[in-house]
Design an enzyme around this catalytic site. Structure first.
Site, short mmCIF file in Angstrom:
data_model
loop_
_atom_site.label_atom_id
_atom_site.label_comp_id
_atom_site.label_asym_id
_atom_site.label_seq_id
_atom_site.Cartn_x
_atom_site.Cartn_y
_atom_site.Cartn_z
N SER A 143 0.86 -1.19 0.00
CA SER A 143 0.00 0.00 0.00
C SER A 143 0.88 1.23 0.00
CB SER A 143 -0.87 0.01 1.25
OG SER A 143 -1.48 1.29 1.42
N TYR A 157 -2.10 -2.04 10.35
CA TYR A 157 -2.20 -2.12 8.88
C TYR A 157 -0.94 -1.53 8.25
CZ TYR A 157 -4.11 -1.53 4.16
OH TYR A 157 -4.31 -1.59 2.81
#
Ligand code: NAD
Length: 257
Positions: A143, A157
């Protein structure tokens, strides 16, 4: 066709990026093994491809479990005879993921189990299969948060995606001479269920949009096009890359109004 005679396994194929990538790959001639814990979504993805004249099957696997990962790779080889492309894409973003003080140990462990261990296990069982077919391409979904800090906290995350990025680089080095390329896909904020569930108010959405130079969320189909490039032989000299597809977010200092 850009993926003619290729066999691709895609985790998280029941929704978002994985679903759209499966459709895109199939349009380019690949046979698809769609993997997800969401049986309905996974079956729908495979049925959707078959309806359009492509080849696809679904197998249930929880990527955080070794036995499931071994099974999904075996299913791809048993069904289509080989494996050429491994897209380790399944991931979670837990609603209770927060800063260091407020993130619980269980949320941390769950996030790491799916997002990090899931990629490791995909590679653990997938790389021997790629070696058996003479090489291939692995794409691991990281990401943009692996390269930029965010004040909207989701510590587990973010840490998990940093791990995916560094793991990808090392895998790329280890297998560079074995005809296996390994790249980290780093999407920016997308209009998929995963992010929209997390940014669940207009105010939260706006706070994120301010930082995207293009002024909009990306679409899963736009990510699928990038994955197609990394999966195909067109990217034959690309390995170990931090492949950012992010609407310019990581290039921004001050965004245009
Ligand atoms: P999504 O929620 O639409 O799809 C993720 C899929 O993974 C779901 O179908 C889900 O059932 C599946 N999944 C979850 N846990 C699993 C497990 N243990 N085993 C097997 N499958 C499992 O999300 P998406 O936006 O398509 O995200 C795909 C990947 O992209 C994730 O790794 C995510 O972290 C990453 N990503 C998303 C964005 C975004 O803005 N949406 C941005 C950057 C990176």
């Amino acid at each position: 066709m850009r993926l003619e005679n290729k066999v691709a396994l895609i985790t998280g194929a029941g929704s978002g990026i994985g679903y759209q990538t499966a459709l895109r790959f199939a349009r380019e001639g690949a046979s698809i093994m769609a993997v997800d814990i969401n049986e309905e979504g996974g079956l729908q993805c495979a049925a959707d491809i078959r309806q359009r004249g492509g080849a696809a099957s679904y197998v249930y696997a929880d990527v955080s479990r070794a036995a499931d990962c071994e099974k999904m790779i075996a299913a791809a080889e048993a069904t289509y005879g080989k494996l050429d492309i491994l897209f380790n894409n399944a991931g979670i973003s837990h609603a209770d993921d927060d800063d260091a003080i407020n993130t619980s140990e269980s949320v941390w462990d769950m996030t790491m189990a799916v997002n990090v261990k899931g990629v490791f296990l995909g590679c653990k069982y997938g790389i021997p299969a790629l070696q058996r077919s003479g090489g291939g391409s692995i794409i691991n979904t990281a990401s943009f948060v692996a390269v930029l800090g965010a004040a909207t906290p989701q510590l587990a995350y973010t840490a998990s995606k940093g791990a995916v990025l560094s793991m990808t680089r090392e895998l790329a080095m280890i297998h560079a001479r074995g005809n296996i390329r390994v790249n980290a896909l780093c999407p920016g904020p997308l209009r998929t269920e995963l992010l929209m569930k997390y940014l669940d108010t207009d105010e939260k959405k706006q706070r994120r949009l301010v930082h995207i130079p293009m002024g909009r969320f990306g679409e899963a189909t736009e990510i699928a096009d990038a994955v197609l490039f990394l999966a195909s032989d067109e990217s034959s000299f690309v390995t170990g890359s931090t492949f950012l597809v992010d609407g310019g977010i990581t290039a921004a200092y001050v965004t245009p109004e």
